[in-house]
Design an enzyme around this catalytic site. Sequence first.
Site, PDB file in Angstrom:
ATOM      1  N   ARG A  35       0.835  -1.203   0.000  1.00  0.00           N
ATOM      2  CA  ARG A  35       0.000   0.000   0.000  1.00  0.00           C
ATOM      3  C   ARG A  35       0.871   1.254   0.000  1.00  0.00           C
ATOM      4  NH1 ARG A  35      -5.232   1.789   1.766  1.00  0.00           N
ATOM      5  NH2 ARG A  35      -5.109   4.017   2.085  1.00  0.00           N
ATOM      6  N   ASN A 118      -1.768 -10.371  -7.226  1.00  0.00           N
ATOM      7  CA  ASN A 118      -1.564 -10.221  -5.785  1.00  0.00           C
ATOM      8  C   ASN A 118      -2.755 -10.790  -5.017  1.00  0.00           C
ATOM      9  OD1 ASN A 118       0.074  -8.922  -3.527  1.00  0.00           O
ATOM     10  ND2 ASN A 118      -1.928  -8.016  -3.197  1.00  0.00           N
ATOM     11  N   THR A 144     -16.149  -7.540  -0.066  1.00  0.00           N
ATOM     12  CA  THR A 144     -16.715  -6.203  -0.237  1.00  0.00           C
ATOM     13  C   THR A 144     -18.166  -6.290  -0.719  1.00  0.00           C
ATOM     14  OG1 THR A 144     -16.726  -4.352  -1.809  1.00  0.00           O
ATOM     15  CG2 THR A 144     -15.276  -6.165  -2.341  1.00  0.00           C
ATOM     16  N   SER A 179     -15.705  -3.239 -10.927  1.00  0.00           N
ATOM     17  CA  SER A 179     -14.310  -2.909 -11.260  1.00  0.00           C
ATOM     18  C   SER A 179     -13.511  -4.213 -11.251  1.00  0.00           C
ATOM     19  CB  SER A 179     -13.692  -1.951 -10.228  1.00  0.00           C
ATOM     20  OG  SER A 179     -13.366  -2.662  -9.041  1.00  0.00           O
ATOM     21  N   TYR A 181     -10.853  -4.731  -9.448  1.00  0.00           N
ATOM     22  CA  TYR A 181     -10.592  -5.012  -8.024  1.00  0.00           C
ATOM     23  C   TYR A 181     -11.761  -5.791  -7.417  1.00  0.00           C
ATOM     24  CZ  TYR A 181     -11.547  -4.076  -3.137  1.00  0.00           C
ATOM     25  OH  TYR A 181     -11.939  -4.222  -1.837  1.00  0.00           O
ATOM     26  N   HIS A 182     -12.983  -5.297  -7.630  1.00  0.00           N
ATOM     27  CA  HIS A 182     -14.135  -5.986  -7.038  1.00  0.00           C
ATOM     28  C   HIS A 182     -14.289  -7.393  -7.618  1.00  0.00           C
ATOM     29  CE1 HIS A 182     -15.277  -1.748  -6.004  1.00  0.00           C
ATOM     30  NE2 HIS A 182     -15.595  -2.347  -4.872  1.00  0.00           N
ATOM     31  N   LYS A 185     -12.313  -9.802  -5.755  1.00  0.00           N
ATOM     32  CA  LYS A 185     -12.920 -10.180  -4.469  1.00  0.00           C
ATOM     33  C   LYS A 185     -13.958 -11.283  -4.679  1.00  0.00           C
ATOM     34  CE  LYS A 185     -11.773  -7.847  -1.256  1.00  0.00           C
ATOM     35  NZ  LYS A 185     -10.534  -7.877  -0.425  1.00  0.00           N
ATOM     36  N   GLN A 208     -17.838  -6.048   3.110  1.00  0.00           N
ATOM     37  CA  GLN A 208     -17.774  -4.746   3.756  1.00  0.00           C
ATOM     38  C   GLN A 208     -18.071  -3.616   2.776  1.00  0.00           C
ATOM     39  OE1 GLN A 208     -14.780  -3.128   6.994  1.00  0.00           O
ATOM     40  NE2 GLN A 208     -13.765  -3.204   5.019  1.00  0.00           N
ATOM     41  N   VAL A 254     -18.684  14.998  -6.809  1.00  0.00           N
ATOM     42  CA  VAL A 254     -19.772  14.014  -6.936  1.00  0.00           C
ATOM     43  C   VAL A 254     -19.756  13.492  -8.372  1.00  0.00           C
ATOM     44  CG1 VAL A 254     -22.280  13.746  -6.958  1.00  0.00           C
ATOM     45  CG2 VAL A 254     -21.182  15.035  -5.127  1.00  0.00           C
ATOM     46  N   TYR A 255     -19.644  12.158  -8.505  1.00  0.00           N
ATOM     47  CA  TYR A 255     -19.584  11.578  -9.847  1.00  0.00           C
ATOM     48  C   TYR A 255     -20.993  11.453 -10.425  1.00  0.00           C
ATOM     49  CZ  TYR A 255     -14.804  10.045  -8.613  1.00  0.00           C
ATOM     50  OH  TYR A 255     -13.483   9.986  -8.233  1.00  0.00           O
TER      51      TYR A 255
HETATM   52  N1  LIG Z   1     -11.113   0.355   3.215  1.00  0.00           N
HETATM   53  C1  LIG Z   1     -12.326   0.046   2.796  1.00  0.00           C
HETATM   54  O1  LIG Z   1     -13.207   0.905   2.703  1.00  0.00           O
HETATM   55  C2  LIG Z   1     -12.661  -1.362   2.414  1.00  0.00           C
HETATM   56  C3  LIG Z   1     -13.987  -1.662   2.048  1.00  0.00           C
HETATM   57  C4  LIG Z   1     -14.306  -2.985   1.724  1.00  0.00           C
HETATM   58  C5  LIG Z   1     -13.335  -3.970   1.754  1.00  0.00           C
HETATM   59  N2  LIG Z   1     -12.046  -3.642   2.090  1.00  0.00           N
HETATM   60  C6  LIG Z   1     -11.049  -4.715   2.130  1.00  0.00           C
HETATM   61  O2  LIG Z   1     -10.392  -4.695   3.368  1.00  0.00           O
HETATM   62  C7  LIG Z   1      -9.030  -5.086   3.208  1.00  0.00           C
HETATM   63  C8  LIG Z   1      -8.126  -4.035   3.821  1.00  0.00           C
HETATM   64  O3  LIG Z   1      -8.370  -2.789   3.191  1.00  0.00           O
HETATM   65  P1  LIG Z   1      -7.554  -1.491   3.578  1.00  0.00           P
HETATM   66  O4  LIG Z   1      -8.401  -0.324   3.210  1.00  0.00           O
HETATM   67  O5  LIG Z   1      -7.031  -1.629   4.955  1.00  0.00           O
HETATM   68  O6  LIG Z   1      -6.365  -1.577   2.520  1.00  0.00           O
HETATM   69  P2  LIG Z   1      -4.804  -1.327   2.767  1.00  0.00           P
HETATM   70  O7  LIG Z   1      -4.175  -1.302   1.416  1.00  0.00           O
HETATM   71  O8  LIG Z   1      -4.589  -0.126   3.613  1.00  0.00           O
HETATM   72  O9  LIG Z   1      -4.370  -2.624   3.570  1.00  0.00           O
HETATM   73  C9  LIG Z   1      -3.977  -3.799   2.968  1.00  0.00           C
HETATM   74  C10 LIG Z   1      -2.575  -4.115   3.483  1.00  0.00           C
HETATM   75  O10 LIG Z   1      -2.164  -5.364   2.937  1.00  0.00           O
HETATM   76  C11 LIG Z   1      -0.827  -5.264   2.528  1.00  0.00           C
HETATM   77  N3  LIG Z   1      -0.595  -6.229   1.454  1.00  0.00           N
HETATM   78  C12 LIG Z   1      -1.187  -6.282   0.230  1.00  0.00           C
HETATM   79  N4  LIG Z   1      -0.687  -7.298  -0.484  1.00  0.00           N
HETATM   80  C13 LIG Z   1       0.243  -7.911   0.303  1.00  0.00           C
HETATM   81  C14 LIG Z   1       1.120  -9.015   0.113  1.00  0.00           C
HETATM   82  N5  LIG Z   1       1.173  -9.668  -1.067  1.00  0.00           N
HETATM   83  N6  LIG Z   1       1.932  -9.389   1.127  1.00  0.00           N
HETATM   84  C15 LIG Z   1       1.910  -8.711   2.298  1.00  0.00           C
HETATM   85  N7  LIG Z   1       1.108  -7.654   2.537  1.00  0.00           N
HETATM   86  C16 LIG Z   1       0.285  -7.247   1.541  1.00  0.00           C
HETATM   87  C17 LIG Z   1      -0.682  -3.811   2.055  1.00  0.00           C
HETATM   88  O11 LIG Z   1       0.664  -3.379   2.065  1.00  0.00           O
HETATM   89  C18 LIG Z   1      -1.563  -3.068   3.050  1.00  0.00           C
HETATM   90  O12 LIG Z   1      -0.833  -2.615   4.149  1.00  0.00           O
HETATM   91  C19 LIG Z   1      -8.816  -5.272   1.724  1.00  0.00           C
HETATM   92  O13 LIG Z   1      -8.890  -6.653   1.425  1.00  0.00           O
HETATM   93  C20 LIG Z   1      -9.959  -4.552   1.092  1.00  0.00           C
HETATM   94  O14 LIG Z   1     -10.318  -5.143  -0.130  1.00  0.00           O
HETATM   95  C21 LIG Z   1     -11.691  -2.368   2.427  1.00  0.00           C
END
Ligand SMILES: NC(=O)c1ccc[n+]([C@@H]2O[C@H](COP(=O)([O-])OP(=O)(O)OC[C@H]3O[C@@H](n4cnc5c(N)ncnc54)[C@H](O)[C@@H]3O)[C@@H](O)[C@H]2O)c1
Length: 382
Positions: A35, A118, A144, A179, A181-182, A185, A208, A254-255
């Site tokens: 990240r 990833n 998600t 997307s 990304y989604h 998931k 989430q 706002v999109y």
């Molecule tokens: N933030 C939101 O609003 C939200 C909403 C729905 C779902 N999510 C899900 O929650 C999870 C966490 O989201 P977040 O917002 O904290 O994201 P984030 O990017 O801040 O946290 C994910 C962490 O995982 C680490 N990471 C990713 N790939 C890695 C790998 N191969 N090895 C080791 N570490 C790795 C990243 O460095 C990061 O620190 C995600 O799976 C995301 O899809 C988040």
Amino acid sequence: MRILILGGDGYLGWPTAMHLSALNHEVTVVDNYLRRRLSFEENVEALTPAPNLLERIRLWQEKRGLTIKPYIGDLSDWSFIANVFDETEPEVVIHYAEQPSAPYSMLNRAAASLTLNNNLNVTANVIYAVREFCPQAHIIKLGTMGEYGTPNIDIEEGWLDIKHKGRSDKLLFPRQAGSLYHTTKIMDTDLLWFYVRTWGLRVTDLMQGPVYGIFTEESRGHEELLPFFNYDELFGTVLNRFIAQAVAGYPLTVYGGGGQTRGYLNIQDTVNCVRLSLENPANLGELRIFNQFTETFTVNELAEKVKTVGKNLGLNVKVKRIKNPRKEKESHYYNPAHTGLLDLGLQPNYLTDKALEEMLSHVEKHKNNIHEHKIFRNTKWD
Ligand SMILES: NC(=O)c1ccc[n+]([C@@H]2O[C@H](COP(=O)([O-])OP(=O)(O)OC[C@H]3O[C@@H](n4cnc5c(N)ncnc54)[C@H](O)[C@@H]3O)[C@@H](O)[C@H]2O)c1
């Protein structure tokens, strides 16, 4: 309990680590700083710099006298993850470690490929590692609400009873992501469901909604323990972006029509939902799914709330409708169920004026760190 938090440096992972450590669980965190690296490469770093994971852990130890064990490495590398699981023998695995940005996944082919490789490789490695080193462990996986998309029927919690031509079955609720990304998931959920059926794993998949906020019980009053707060289009979630835009005097972006409706939750509730899932585990051979959000809003409603509370704080907040860079319905039916976590005892922290004021005041203190050119770059879905 011995708890392994994958992605423990992230926006949600670090507050979760502190919360579970404060409850005296034996917490281990793993991260490869993906990240941070992507934010740096795309020139969209968070509002305030966060100490690295080892330093965060040192500060936590200094303040609370509690130990969190770190591993720095890439969870898509089998030899690394196998060693982590072998050494920690977790009872609970909380899997946050993914590339979590929809717009990032739509940037270009390389970003799409990184997201796909990833996210799926980490999930597959987690499944194999659990089977090999801790087959009884409870996997809590962050999914998600975006997996469901915006169908014209009520969204259930993961499963749908279907009657078809005189026969009936319970199947995963139809998914249609907006997307790449989604879509990863959705594929994660399919992988987990396959191995739950095949190897009898114990899994909770938390669907989430977008998270907002920055403070949790453990970080309030300790600025250096706060998680990342991104205000850019790639890594900032919508309400966090609006807060920063309001403070910077940048019209809220706002999109399109702004009627897009989603289920939102406060970051404190994310931490609480994960804890409740952990305290009430799924059964072996069960894929349990909860919809993890506390209230729904349209984008227009969020913008209006920020505008009203901002005005009370003396901010001149403007709202601007811009051409939608995404492909999504801008006006649609949306009625997702979300009773599972409430039944486990979740007490929601709703989006009150006070909560908005707290966020606006925090961002105001760091106003000089907001760089306007980083706010909006118009990543298109075309
Ligand atoms: N933030 C939101 O609003 C939200 C909403 C729905 C779902 N999510 C899900 O929650 C999870 C966490 O989201 P977040 O917002 O904290 O994201 P984030 O990017 O801040 O946290 C994910 C962490 O995982 C680490 N990471 C990713 N790939 C890695 C790998 N191969 N090895 C080791 N570490 C790795 C990243 O460095 C990061 O620190 C995600 O799976 C995301 O899809 C988040």
